[in-house]
Design an enzyme around this catalytic site. Sequence first.
Site, PDB file in Angstrom:
ATOM      1  N   ALA A   1       0.683  -1.194   0.061  1.00  0.00           N
ATOM      2  CA  ALA A   1       0.031  -0.011  -0.028  1.00  0.00           C
ATOM      3  C   ALA A   1       0.970   1.212  -0.035  1.00  0.00           C
ATOM      4  CB  ALA A   1      -0.955   0.036   1.118  1.00  0.00           C
ATOM      5  N   LEU A   2       1.984   1.213   0.598  1.00  0.00           N
ATOM      6  CA  LEU A   2       2.728   2.318   0.601  1.00  0.00           C
ATOM      7  C   LEU A   2       3.335   2.931  -0.934  1.00  0.00           C
ATOM      8  CD1 LEU A   2       5.216   2.081   3.741  1.00  0.00           C
ATOM      9  CD2 LEU A   2       3.188   3.440   3.477  1.00  0.00           C
TER      10      LEU A   2
ATOM     11  N   HIS B   1       4.268  -0.476  12.526  1.00  0.00           N
ATOM     12  CA  HIS B   1       4.343  -0.293  10.978  1.00  0.00           C
ATOM     13  C   HIS B   1       2.839  -0.256  10.433  1.00  0.00           C
ATOM     14  CE1 HIS B   1       5.836  -1.710   6.846  1.00  0.00           C
ATOM     15  NE2 HIS B   1       6.225  -0.555   7.263  1.00  0.00           N
TER      16      HIS B   1
ATOM     17  N   ILE C   1      -3.265  -5.329   7.366  1.00  0.00           N
ATOM     18  CA  ILE C   1      -3.725  -5.904   8.491  1.00  0.00           C
ATOM     19  C   ILE C   1      -2.834  -5.704   9.616  1.00  0.00           C
ATOM     20  CG2 ILE C   1      -4.549  -8.283   9.515  1.00  0.00           C
ATOM     21  CD1 ILE C   1      -5.208  -9.160   6.842  1.00  0.00           C
TER      22      ILE C   1
ATOM     23  N   VAL D   1      -4.831  -4.031   0.931  1.00  0.00           N
ATOM     24  CA  VAL D   1      -5.292  -4.950   2.344  1.00  0.00           C
ATOM     25  C   VAL D   1      -4.092  -4.761   3.209  1.00  0.00           C
ATOM     26  CG1 VAL D   1      -6.175  -6.671   3.730  1.00  0.00           C
ATOM     27  CG2 VAL D   1      -6.486  -6.542   1.249  1.00  0.00           C
TER      28      VAL D   1
ATOM     29  N   ARG E   1     -15.129  -7.298   4.242  1.00  0.00           N
ATOM     30  CA  ARG E   1     -14.938  -6.012   3.666  1.00  0.00           C
ATOM     31  C   ARG E   1     -14.576  -6.522   2.034  1.00  0.00           C
ATOM     32  NH1 ARG E   1     -15.243  -5.736   8.419  1.00  0.00           N
ATOM     33  NH2 ARG E   1     -15.928  -3.903   9.393  1.00  0.00           N
TER      34      ARG E   1
ATOM     35  N   ASN F   1     -10.222   5.402  -2.827  1.00  0.00           N
ATOM     36  CA  ASN F   1      -9.535   4.535  -1.884  1.00  0.00           C
ATOM     37  C   ASN F   1     -10.045   3.270  -1.318  1.00  0.00           C
ATOM     38  OD1 ASN F   1      -7.659   3.363   0.326  1.00  0.00           O
ATOM     39  ND2 ASN F   1      -7.494   5.317   0.978  1.00  0.00           N
TER      40      ASN F   1
ATOM     41  N   GLU G   1       2.298  -6.838  14.754  1.00  0.00           N
ATOM     42  CA  GLU G   1       2.643  -6.565  16.141  1.00  0.00           C
ATOM     43  C   GLU G   1       3.447  -5.229  16.376  1.00  0.00           C
ATOM     44  OE1 GLU G   1       4.272 -11.242  16.721  1.00  0.00           O
ATOM     45  OE2 GLU G   1       5.714  -9.484  16.661  1.00  0.00           O
ATOM     46  N   THR G   2       3.455  -4.408  15.356  1.00  0.00           N
ATOM     47  CA  THR G   2       4.295  -3.229  15.315  1.00  0.00           C
ATOM     48  C   THR G   2       3.677  -2.064  14.966  1.00  0.00           C
ATOM     49  OG1 THR G   2       5.370  -3.110  13.146  1.00  0.00           O
ATOM     50  CG2 THR G   2       6.291  -4.513  14.860  1.00  0.00           C
TER      51      THR G   2
HETATM   52  N1  LIG Z   1       2.373  -4.962   6.050  1.00  0.00           N
HETATM   53  C1  LIG Z   1       1.632  -4.610   4.913  1.00  0.00           C
HETATM   54  C2  LIG Z   1       2.139  -3.833   3.922  1.00  0.00           C
HETATM   55  N2  LIG Z   1       3.579  -3.464   4.212  1.00  0.00           N
HETATM   56  C3  LIG Z   1       4.617  -3.395   3.151  1.00  0.00           C
HETATM   57  C4  LIG Z   1       4.466  -1.646   2.689  1.00  0.00           C
HETATM   58  O1  LIG Z   1       3.211  -1.389   2.061  1.00  0.00           O
HETATM   59  C5  LIG Z   1       5.448  -1.526   1.591  1.00  0.00           C
HETATM   60  O2  LIG Z   1       5.404  -2.281   0.350  1.00  0.00           O
HETATM   61  C6  LIG Z   1       6.942  -1.462   2.102  1.00  0.00           C
HETATM   62  O3  LIG Z   1       7.122  -0.790   3.333  1.00  0.00           O
HETATM   63  C7  LIG Z   1       8.142  -1.217   1.210  1.00  0.00           C
HETATM   64  O4  LIG Z   1       7.859   0.098   0.911  1.00  0.00           O
HETATM   65  N3  LIG Z   1       1.631  -3.424   2.639  1.00  0.00           N
HETATM   66  C8  LIG Z   1       0.261  -3.922   2.689  1.00  0.00           C
HETATM   67  O5  LIG Z   1      -0.003  -3.459   1.427  1.00  0.00           O
HETATM   68  N4  LIG Z   1      -0.260  -4.408   3.403  1.00  0.00           N
HETATM   69  C9  LIG Z   1       0.304  -4.823   4.788  1.00  0.00           C
HETATM   70  O6  LIG Z   1      -0.582  -5.585   5.783  1.00  0.00           O
HETATM   71  C1  LIG Z   2       0.462  -3.695   8.273  1.00  0.00           C
HETATM   72  C2  LIG Z   2       2.010  -4.209   8.606  1.00  0.00           C
HETATM   73  O1  LIG Z   2       2.884  -3.641   8.434  1.00  0.00           O
HETATM   74  C3  LIG Z   2       2.104  -5.466   9.461  1.00  0.00           C
HETATM   75  O2  LIG Z   2       1.521  -6.498   8.514  1.00  0.00           O
HETATM   76  C4  LIG Z   2       3.370  -5.850   9.679  1.00  0.00           C
HETATM   77  O3  LIG Z   2       3.388  -6.696  10.903  1.00  0.00           O
HETATM   78  P1  LIG Z   2       4.349  -6.586  12.063  1.00  0.00           P
HETATM   79  O4  LIG Z   2       3.891  -5.193  12.587  1.00  0.00           O
HETATM   80  O5  LIG Z   2       4.232  -7.736  12.817  1.00  0.00           O
HETATM   81  O6  LIG Z   2       5.769  -6.461  11.522  1.00  0.00           O
END
Ligand SMILES: Nc1c(NC[C@H](O)[C@H](O)[C@H](O)CO)[nH]c(=O)[nH]c1=O
Ligand SMILES: CC(=O)[C@@H](O)COP(=O)(O)O
Length: 140
Positions: free
Chosen positions: A42-43, A74, A68, A66, A112, A98, A71-72
Amino acid sequence: MAHVLIAEARFYDDLNDQLLDGVRAAIEEAGHSHETVTVPGALELPATVAMAAETGRYDAYVAVGVVIRGETYHFEIVAGESARGLLALTMDGLAIGNGILTVENRDQAEVRANPAKKDKGGEAAKAALALLALKEKFAA
Ligand SMILES: Nc1c(NC[C@H](O)[C@H](O)[C@H](O)CO)[nH]c(=O)[nH]c1=O
Ligand SMILES: CC(=O)[C@@H](O)COP(=O)(O)O
């Protein structure tokens, strides 16, 4: 007929497939065409839409993904910054829907993503087309 770019962040294949079904059904039901590009997460979606807009080939955009919670922290970054980036582009005048799910768990995502249930993909497509119609109205 409008041409819509669907930009998908393919992090969970099964969920994206359902979201895309809803997006495509909504676009086709409205009589428009579409094409899809895929990025890792998504980023990457705001930059994808920004790059696509530079081409001038598209009338509207639907971002799909998506996120989800893990743990962090992020989750907050991915969920919040992808939304912020897309909203900034919308405020620049792009018709963007979006369809990025930002949820606590997979169960919430499944409900969803499912076009027969909450159909967030179709909802995002309709939002993008509504913005496009508004752009056309204001430009007239
Ligand atoms: N954890 C999820 C991510 N993480 C990856 C980031 O979106 C990005 O691709 C990475 O940080 C490299 O720039 N992306 C999702 O779409 N969904 C997640 O749950
Ligand atoms: C949404 C996220 O970045 C997640 O899936 C990453 O998982 P974690 O926070 O356990 O590294």
